[in-house]
Design a protein around this motif. Sequence first.
Motif, PDB file in Angstrom:
ATOM      1  N   THR A 138       0.858  -1.180   0.000  1.00 23.21           N
ATOM      2  CA  THR A 138       0.000   0.000   0.000  1.00 23.21           C
ATOM      3  C   THR A 138       0.904   1.244   0.000  1.00 23.21           C
ATOM      4  OG1 THR A 138      -0.003   0.122   2.408  1.00 23.21           O
ATOM      5  CG2 THR A 138      -1.728  -1.238   1.360  1.00 23.21           C
ATOM      6  N   PRO A 139       0.345   2.440  -0.176  1.00 25.37           N
ATOM      7  CA  PRO A 139       1.177   3.651  -0.060  1.00 25.37           C
ATOM      8  C   PRO A 139       1.941   3.719   1.263  1.00 25.37           C
ATOM      9  CG  PRO A 139      -0.913   4.207  -1.080  1.00 25.37           C
ATOM     10  CD  PRO A 139      -1.016   2.759  -0.674  1.00 25.37           C
ATOM     11  N   SER A 140       1.306   3.297   2.361  1.00 27.34           N
ATOM     12  CA  SER A 140       2.002   3.276   3.657  1.00 27.34           C
ATOM     13  C   SER A 140       3.143   2.268   3.641  1.00 27.34           C
ATOM     14  CB  SER A 140       1.027   2.925   4.777  1.00 27.34           C
ATOM     15  OG  SER A 140       0.049   3.929   4.926  1.00 27.34           O
ATOM     16  N   GLY A 141       2.912   1.129   3.024  1.00 27.42           N
ATOM     17  CA  GLY A 141       3.957   0.106   2.913  1.00 27.42           C
ATOM     18  C   GLY A 141       5.129   0.576   2.073  1.00 27.42           C
ATOM     19  N   LYS A 142       4.837   1.307   0.997  1.00 27.36           N
ATOM     20  CA  LYS A 142       5.912   1.850   0.159  1.00 27.36           C
ATOM     21  C   LYS A 142       6.778   2.826   0.939  1.00 27.36           C
ATOM     22  CE  LYS A 142       3.303   1.670  -4.199  1.00 27.36           C
ATOM     23  NZ  LYS A 142       2.777   2.486  -5.309  1.00 27.36           N
ATOM     24  N   ARG A 143       6.134   3.671   1.751  1.00 31.44           N
ATOM     25  CA  ARG A 143       6.904   4.633   2.541  1.00 31.44           C
ATOM     26  C   ARG A 143       7.838   3.925   3.508  1.00 31.44           C
ATOM     27  NH1 ARG A 143       2.184   7.595   2.510  1.00 31.44           N
ATOM     28  NH2 ARG A 143       1.537   6.758   4.528  1.00 31.44           N
ATOM     29  N   VAL A 144       7.325   2.867   4.146  1.00 34.80           N
ATOM     30  CA  VAL A 144       8.166   2.092   5.059  1.00 34.80           C
ATOM     31  C   VAL A 144       9.352   1.493   4.304  1.00 34.80           C
ATOM     32  CG1 VAL A 144       8.273   0.035   6.521  1.00 34.80           C
ATOM     33  CG2 VAL A 144       6.318   1.574   6.689  1.00 34.80           C
ATOM     34  N   ALA A 145       9.098   0.919   3.128  1.00 36.13           N
ATOM     35  CA  ALA A 145      10.168   0.322   2.321  1.00 36.13           C
ATOM     36  C   ALA A 145      11.213   1.366   1.941  1.00 36.13           C
ATOM     37  CB  ALA A 145       9.586  -0.329   1.071  1.00 36.13           C
ATOM     38  N   HIS A 146      10.756   2.533   1.518  1.00 34.46           N
ATOM     39  CA  HIS A 146      11.682   3.598   1.117  1.00 34.46           C
ATOM     40  C   HIS A 146      12.516   4.082   2.297  1.00 34.46           C
ATOM     41  CE1 HIS A 146       8.908   4.735  -2.509  1.00 34.46           C
ATOM     42  NE2 HIS A 146       9.625   3.645  -2.724  1.00 34.46           N
ATOM     43  N   GLN A 147      11.908   4.149   3.478  1.00 32.20           N
ATOM     44  CA  GLN A 147      12.653   4.596   4.655  1.00 32.20           C
ATOM     45  C   GLN A 147      13.693   3.556   5.083  1.00 32.20           C
ATOM     46  OE1 GLN A 147       9.185   5.406   6.983  1.00 32.20           O
ATOM     47  NE2 GLN A 147       9.124   7.580   6.432  1.00 32.20           N
ATOM     48  N   LEU A 148      13.367   2.277   4.907  1.00 30.10           N
ATOM     49  CA  LEU A 148      14.341   1.224   5.185  1.00 30.10           C
ATOM     50  C   LEU A 148      15.504   1.300   4.202  1.00 30.10           C
ATOM     51  CD1 LEU A 148      11.918  -1.767   5.841  1.00 30.10           C
ATOM     52  CD2 LEU A 148      13.445  -0.717   7.515  1.00 30.10           C
ATOM     53  N   ILE A 149      15.189   1.528   2.942  1.00 34.92           N
ATOM     54  CA  ILE A 149      16.235   1.653   1.926  1.00 34.92           C
ATOM     55  C   ILE A 149      17.110   2.868   2.209  1.00 34.92           C
ATOM     56  CG2 ILE A 149      16.628   2.135  -0.536  1.00 34.92           C
ATOM     57  CD1 ILE A 149      14.072   0.412  -1.033  1.00 34.92           C
ATOM     58  N   ARG A 150      16.488   3.955   2.687  1.00 39.19           N
ATOM     59  CA  ARG A 150      17.260   5.150   3.055  1.00 39.19           C
ATOM     60  C   ARG A 150      18.281   4.807   4.139  1.00 39.19           C
ATOM     61  NH1 ARG A 150      17.323  10.713   3.342  1.00 39.19           N
ATOM     62  NH2 ARG A 150      17.730  11.657   5.370  1.00 39.19           N
ATOM     63  N   LYS A 151      17.836   4.123   5.185  1.00 31.00           N
ATOM     64  CA  LYS A 151      18.742   3.733   6.255  1.00 31.00           C
ATOM     65  C   LYS A 151      19.884   2.865   5.707  1.00 31.00           C
ATOM     66  CE  LYS A 151      15.564   3.780  10.215  1.00 31.00           C
ATOM     67  NZ  LYS A 151      15.004   2.984  11.318  1.00 31.00           N
ATOM     68  N   HIS A 152      19.521   1.880   4.921  1.00 31.98           N
ATOM     69  CA  HIS A 152      20.498   0.938   4.380  1.00 31.98           C
ATOM     70  C   HIS A 152      21.557   1.660   3.549  1.00 31.98           C
ATOM     71  CE1 HIS A 152      21.760  -3.059   2.852  1.00 31.98           C
ATOM     72  NE2 HIS A 152      22.050  -2.375   1.753  1.00 31.98           N
ATOM     73  N   ARG A 153      21.108   2.544   2.669  1.00 32.10           N
ATOM     74  CA  ARG A 153      22.048   3.182   1.743  1.00 32.10           C
ATOM     75  C   ARG A 153      22.911   4.240   2.415  1.00 32.10           C
ATOM     76  NH1 ARG A 153      18.345   3.183  -3.848  1.00 32.10           N
ATOM     77  NH2 ARG A 153      18.469   0.903  -4.072  1.00 32.10           N
ATOM     78  N   ILE A 154      22.370   4.911   3.424  1.00 32.47           N
ATOM     79  CA  ILE A 154      23.197   5.857   4.177  1.00 32.47           C
ATOM     80  C   ILE A 154      24.288   5.104   4.934  1.00 32.47           C
ATOM     81  CG2 ILE A 154      23.183   7.421   6.169  1.00 32.47           C
ATOM     82  CD1 ILE A 154      20.516   8.519   5.121  1.00 32.47           C
ATOM     83  N   TRP A 155      23.958   3.951   5.496  1.00 34.56           N
ATOM     84  CA  TRP A 155      24.987   3.146   6.157  1.00 34.56           C
ATOM     85  C   TRP A 155      26.023   2.664   5.148  1.00 34.56           C
ATOM     86  CZ3 TRP A 155      26.563   3.347  10.735  1.00 34.56           C
ATOM     87  CH2 TRP A 155      25.711   3.489  11.829  1.00 34.56           C
TER      88      TRP A 155
END
Length: 217
Positions: A62-79
């Motif tokens: 869902t749109p909420s699920g996409k936001r969660v996925a994008h925020q996880l990817i943000r964390k991963h890529r910043i690390w």
Amino acid sequence: MTPNKENFIKAIYELGGDEAVISNKDLVHALSISAASVTEMNARLLREKLISHIPYQGVKLTPSGKRVAHQLIRKHRIWEVFLAEKLGYDWDEVHADADLLEHASSDLLIERLNVFLDEPKFDPHGGVIPNKDGSIPETSKYPLVDLNVGEQFKIKEVDDQEDFLNYLLEKDIQLGNSYHLINIEPFEGPLTLESPEGSQIVIGHKAALKIFVDYTL
């Protein structure tokens, strides 16, 4: 949000579940878990309205699920940026440890880390880093296989699978470098690239599917 739940959401996203319906079978294979575990996790995410379910087909974020996925990817890529720039990790080494660190990081830590790194836009593999609100900045990139013979291009992003990164290193293909596409064999055959130094590099069609480029003049 537990690490198992986060990994499940990321798996749906990486399988294309932001746009397409992903079957339970695909999730079993991607996560190496039982069909019962997939069914149980789907039920949890449905209750939290992070996925939608299409009977007899599968699930979709869902749109909420996409936001969660994008925020996880943000964390991963910043690390990944931190590990590469500050600790000297090679681009084929950052993924595994970033995978662990993303689950143990608060939002505050990630934002402090982002500022410390001067707010990077891309990870070491060229992947765009999502914004804090979960939105994805627009970038210009195309699959290498979409180019025509004679066109020049720059490598913008590559798949972050370790074996594939080692393959690129062996071929001396590097992020940010420019190349000239001089030949494509028919029937999904290999592609021949020419480096600025004039050397020729032959890569397989499957490898080219994992390389994203931008045109150069």
